[in-house]
Design an enzyme around this catalytic site. Structure first.
Site, PDB file in Angstrom:
ATOM      1  N   ASP B  26      -1.091   5.447 -12.677  1.00  0.00           N
ATOM      2  CA  ASP B  26      -0.705   5.577 -11.274  1.00  0.00           C
ATOM      3  C   ASP B  26      -1.819   6.369 -10.594  1.00  0.00           C
ATOM      4  OD1 ASP B  26       0.315   6.241  -8.822  1.00  0.00           O
ATOM      5  OD2 ASP B  26       2.074   7.323  -9.572  1.00  0.00           O
ATOM      6  N   LYS B  87      -8.331   8.028  -1.937  1.00  0.00           N
ATOM      7  CA  LYS B  87      -7.706   6.702  -1.959  1.00  0.00           C
ATOM      8  C   LYS B  87      -7.646   6.090  -0.564  1.00  0.00           C
ATOM      9  CE  LYS B  87      -3.444   4.563  -3.742  1.00  0.00           C
ATOM     10  NZ  LYS B  87      -2.181   4.900  -4.410  1.00  0.00           N
ATOM     11  N   GLU B 187       2.833  -0.697  -6.691  1.00  0.00           N
ATOM     12  CA  GLU B 187       3.560   0.517  -7.083  1.00  0.00           C
ATOM     13  C   GLU B 187       5.078   0.341  -7.071  1.00  0.00           C
ATOM     14  OE1 GLU B 187       1.697   3.286  -4.456  1.00  0.00           O
ATOM     15  OE2 GLU B 187      -0.141   3.250  -5.633  1.00  0.00           O
ATOM     16  N   ASP B 209       9.042   3.797  -1.377  1.00  0.00           N
ATOM     17  CA  ASP B 209       7.988   4.562  -2.038  1.00  0.00           C
ATOM     18  C   ASP B 209       7.137   5.284  -0.995  1.00  0.00           C
ATOM     19  OD1 ASP B 209       5.841   5.540  -3.432  1.00  0.00           O
ATOM     20  OD2 ASP B 209       5.265   3.637  -4.336  1.00  0.00           O
TER      21      ASP B 209
END
Lengths: 218, 756
Positions: B26, B87, B187, B209
């Site tokens: 992850d 990211k 994800e 999420d």
């Protein structure tokens, strides 16, 4: 036009195939059959009046048979699985949507396509302008008005589906004798107009749904 | 949706190997984790102190890089070269980033080749892929340390809403870290896989999420062991970082005139804000702030939860709008759902939970730790790809529509968003100019109607068309997306049969030469890293062995013959000569092996001696009296919150100027981790089954019960009995003493050495 699936045997182990693309007994991928359409891809009879629960079941079962992660070690198995699974997914997308299912059946039966014949009943387009106003009014008015209009659209679409069911059944009953060609062409024309009208109603229902969503999202 | 043409996918085709190791990663905006599918199911791999998280932070310092908690601790000292939230830059162009977004980052974002967003560090430009690769390499090293085997393959998760360029950048980062990325998984889908393991009842679930930097919502249907993604929606620029930024802005508004808002202050305020946010999940009011000792400036603030919620309400509303869209796309109402699952650290914020509950009209389900669940799901997918689990399968979807540019710059969609993959679709196109003999096919991705608003994925040309009037030529274009989301476009002219095809590589990405250079560099590093790593492990093992043997020999000769003693001494000298040097690992391994062989007779003698020793009964009662301590309790506990006047929780202010030591783990913890909610139950082996092969774990647990044991004065039979009584122990109760000795060595080595 309806066609009951002929039993096909696995090219390797000769067991009858449940999934036309891959044998469950021996795992062999079957050669591509160009005659396969979206119905036979999912081992369903070609008809508008489809058993939708069976459709869902087939998609899950066949997706498992053809899942690339389970393609096994055979040379080219992965590529076959990818193509096979893509065909299952495409067939599902077309057949689960009753409007697209109707369009597809008409296309298999020889058309005409929407581009070739845009005919709608007299006065229909004017009526559609009023309907469009009704969508805007409902969106401005709020939840209750939207719910009422959505229910009305749903009933209209159900009506179209009932007409399509009968007309496609009639078309099947006519068979493919040469003598019935005029009757078949007439029936296909009626199906075309029904689908043209249904498409307008479908678009309206979608616009109402998306309009509500955007309003709530804002 | 395309691949750089890595071999990983096809390598999986023929040779399935049960020993093949694939980890699940992850790679998060703020935190990253690595997990694997161990003998007892998916397990998050923790560091030696039990911490599952590697903060996604990298510090560049004097030519070296520091990753994770240590980098977090360096952030205030090195504000301009400490990179977090990298990211957010993955696969994006400099122009895609708004000025506000750039301003929120304390490091300098610049435009690299072809307008790609890069970070300026010490005067050179570093790509976000390279920074992510450093984080991935850290995770890879942790996995290798914990599993004890080299790791070369990984499943990496990305937000469902990542576009093709962002996925490509993630693949490239893996490659640079020496990892073959065998699958990119969304994800939320990974989270559903993790849940699917123990919740196999059919039905539709929504996965909400909200991570550090991105938000995703997915509607998934589980039916007969197959997960189908019905719809996804999300925002790649929405997450917990945005909540922090609201607090940062609020505190900076309160700064006195003397305050200088430089990079160090920004870092300090950001860290303080994160702590305040976390504290506000549990308290109604928090007093927080920073102290800049360089200028004698203090900035303080007291904020209530209600005020905080008002600040973040717009962001939460954006997330909920996505939820409504996903439901509408799936043609479902909230009542059709069986469960709503929360994923991501930011779902700990009470306002988020409240709003989710309102929107879905049901209490969210939180069975697994929201911070671990994505990594666990990635490990499940890794196991499926390895050929392990077969009862659960995943059918993912295309996150953004794919299409072609048509006349006038319009985008004609060929494959719609949320189409399950593998997917295929075809469309027919024609020419717009008479006697046109070639067609440019421009493949685009996105929901917008105009090509200029979509992401360009690639172009190719179909030549040799018959010179016909405009509109007469018929070109059938077929799109095929495989299970990895790699798009192949095939075009064929109907009359002449001429055709052309490409596997789409984004025109946006890096050139082959650039990729080759970066890969080459990273392999060089990887080899060095690996060698260095191996060397450290081996040296430690040597030292342990030497110390243990010396301690035993110090007590007596143990009836060892002269030849055996001399061989041990000679082997010891050989090892000693190479320790601390920088020769090849191979040589060290050779002398180590010799030493191990030389000490075999001694080990046998000592073992039987120890087994027969009947001293020290007192330790038995002590051991029995001590409470069994679960391993979870050894995870550092958050410090108690100090409660000030009127129930307001007072946080220590983050200080600038105090020397921060990178090596001091405790210090890092205080900065970043101080108010993390209580650790979730360990997902590892420890809560599951324990066997004789887990001597390290057994040793740790025994040591926790009885840290003062002298290993040579405890009865073996007693330790044996204790081991069999450990929670979850399933080993053969008649097992030999060899493993007990091993456990002792693992846990009491220092004591052992000190005692002798």
């Amino acid at each position: 036009m309806s066609r009951v699936l002929a039993a096909i045997d696995c090219s390797q182990c000769r067991q009858p195939l449940e999934n036309p693309q891959r044998c469950r007994s021996c795992g062999a991928f079957q050669a591509h059959d160009p005659r396969r359409d979206h119905f036979s891809t999912l081992a369903l009879d070609r008809s508008f009046d489809l058993d939708e629960a069976a459709l869902e079941r087939r998609v899950v079962q066949f997706s498992r048979d053809l899942h690339p992660d389970l393609a096994g070690g055979a040379v080219g198995g992965k590529a076959r699985a990818v193509l096979g699974a893509a065909q299952v997914n495409e067939a599902y997308a077309v057949l689960r949507d009753r409007f697209r299912r109707g369009e597809y059946l008409l296309q298999l039966g020889g058309g005409p396509t929407a581009a070739q014949d845009k005919a709608v009943p007299d006065g229909f387009l004017e009526a559609m302008l009023d309907e469009r106003d009704a969508v805007d009014a409902a969106l401005a008015a709020g939840t209750e008005a939207c719910d009422a209009l959505a229910a009305k659209f749903t009933a209209t679409l159900r009506g179209h589906e009932a007409v399509l069911t009968r007309a496609f059944a009639d078309l099947t009953r006519l068979g493919d004798a040469t003598a019935a060609e005029t009757a078949r062409a007439d029936l296909r024309g009626r199906l075309r107009r029904e689908l043209n009208v249904m498409n307008y109603h479908r678009t309206l229902a979608r616009d109402l749904r998306e309009g509500r969503r955007d309003k709530e999202g804002a | 949706m395309s691949g750089v043409g890595e071999s990983g996918v096809s390598g999986n085709d023929g040779e399935r190997n049960d020993n093949e190791l694939i980890v699940g990663i992850d790679l998060g905006t703020t935190n990253s984790l690595v997990a694997w599918f161990g003998p007892d199911g998916p397990v998050v791999l923790r560091d030696e102190s039990g911490d599952p998280i590697v903060p996604s932070v990298v510090t560049y310092r004097q030519g070296e890089t520091v990753v994770g908690r240590a980098a977090l601790a360096l952030a205030i000292e090195h504000p301009n070269t400490t990179l977090w939230s990298i990211k957010r830059l993955m696969g994006r162009g400099f122009a895609d980033l708004g000025p506000a977004e750039r301003a929120a980052l304390p490091y300098v974002v610049a435009a690299g080749e072809r307008g790609l967003a890069k970070v300026e560090v010490d005067g050179r430009l570093v790509g976000p892929e390279e920074v992510s690769a450093l984080i991935l390499r850290e995770l890879k090293a942790r996995a290798e340390r914990r599993i004890g085997r080299p790791v070369a393959k990984a499943v990496i998760t990305v937000p469902a809403y990542f576009d093709d360029a962002q996925r490509q950048a993630t693949r490239l980062a893996g490659k640079l870290a020496g990892l073959e990325v065998v699958r990119i998984v969304n994800e939320p889908t990974a989270a559903a896989l993790a849940y699917g393991l123990d919740r196999t009842k059919d039905g539709v679930i929504a996965v909400f999420d909200l991570g550090g930097g991105t938000f995703d919502v997915s509607i998934l249907e589980l039916r007969e062991g197959i997960f189908r993604v019905r719809a996804t929606a999300g925002d790649t620029r929405l997450g917990g970082d945005d909540f922090d930024q609201k607090l940062v802005a609020r505190l900076l508004d309160r700064a006195p005139a003397a305050a200088v808002v430089d990079a160090s202050l920004r870092q300090a305020v950001k860290q303080a804000a994160e702590r305040a946010k976390i504290a506000l999940s549990e308290c109604d009011s928090v007093q927080w702030g920073v102290v800049d000792e360089r200028r004698g400036v203090e900035i303080d603030d007291t904020i209530t939860r209600a005020e905080f919620e008002a600040l973040i309400e717009p962001e939460v509303a954006r997330a909920l709008a996505c939820c409504r869209r996903a439901l509408a796309d799936a043609e479902l109402a909230p009542a059709d759902l069986r469960a709503v699952v929360l994923v991501g650290g930011s779902t700990r914020v009470p306002l988020v939970r409240r709003r989710v509950e309102e929107a879905f009209r049901r209490k969210p389900y939180i069975g697994l730790d929201p911070e671990l669940v994505v990594a666990l799901g990635a490990a499940v997918q890794a196991d499926i790809l390895r050929g392990g689990a077969r009862d659960l399968l995943l059918l993912d979807v295309i996150p953004l529509s794919l299409g072609l540019e048509t006349y006038g710059g319009a985008a004609a969609k060929v494959l719609m968003r949320n189409t399950p993959i593998p997917a295929q679709a075809s469309d027919t196109f024609t020419t717009h100019v008479a006697n046109q003999t070639a067609i440019d096919l421009h493949v685009v991705q996105g929901e917008r109607e105009l090509v200029k608003d979509c992401r360009s994925l690639g172009r190719f040309r179909l030549r040799g068309l018959p010179p016909l009037q405009a509109g007469m030529v018929r070109v059938d274009v077929q799109f095929l997306v495989d299970e990895n989301g790699v798009l192949t476009v095939h075009a064929k002219e109907r009359f002449t049969g001429i055709e052309a095809a490409i596997e789409v590589v984004p025109s946006y990405g890096l050139t082959d030469v650039e990729v080759a250079r970066m890969v080459d560099e990273s392999f060089r590093f990887a080899r060095q890293d690996f060698e260095a790593h191996q060397r450290i492990d081996l040296e430690n093992e040597c030292k342990t062995m030497l110390a243990a043997t010396r301690a035993v020999l110090a007590v007596g000769n143990h009836g060892l013959d002269e030849a055996a003693r001399e061989e041990i001494a000679a082997a010891e000298r050989a090892v000693g000569a190479l320790l601390g040097g920088n020769g090849a690992v191979r040589e060290l391994k050779a002398v180590y092996d010799r030493y191990v062989t030389a000490t075999v007779p001694l080990a046998g003698i000592v073992m039987s001696e120890v087994a027969q020793a009947a001293i020290g009964g007192k330790t038995v009662e002590q051991v029995l009296a001590s409470q069994p301590t679960g391993y979870a309790e050894t995870t550092p506990k958050p410090p108690a919150l100090e409660v000030g006047a009127a129930g307001t929780v007072v946080l220590d202010r983050v200080r600038i100027g105090a020397k921060v030591d990178a090596a001091d783990g405790g210090n890092c913890g205080a900065l970043g981790e101080g108010f993390r909610a209580a650790p979730a139950p360990r997902m590892e082996k420890v809560v599951g089954k324990l066997d004789w092969k887990d001597t390290e774990e057994i040793g740790i647990r025994l040591f926790e019960r009885q840290p003062k044991v002298d290993p040579l004065t405890v009865r073996f039979t007693e330790l044996h009995r204790q081991i069999c009584a450990l929670d979850g122990f399933v080993g053969d109760p008649k097992k030999s003493n060899e493993k007990v000795l091993e456990a002792i060595q693992m846990a009491w080595l220092d004591e052992y050495q000190a005692a002798h």
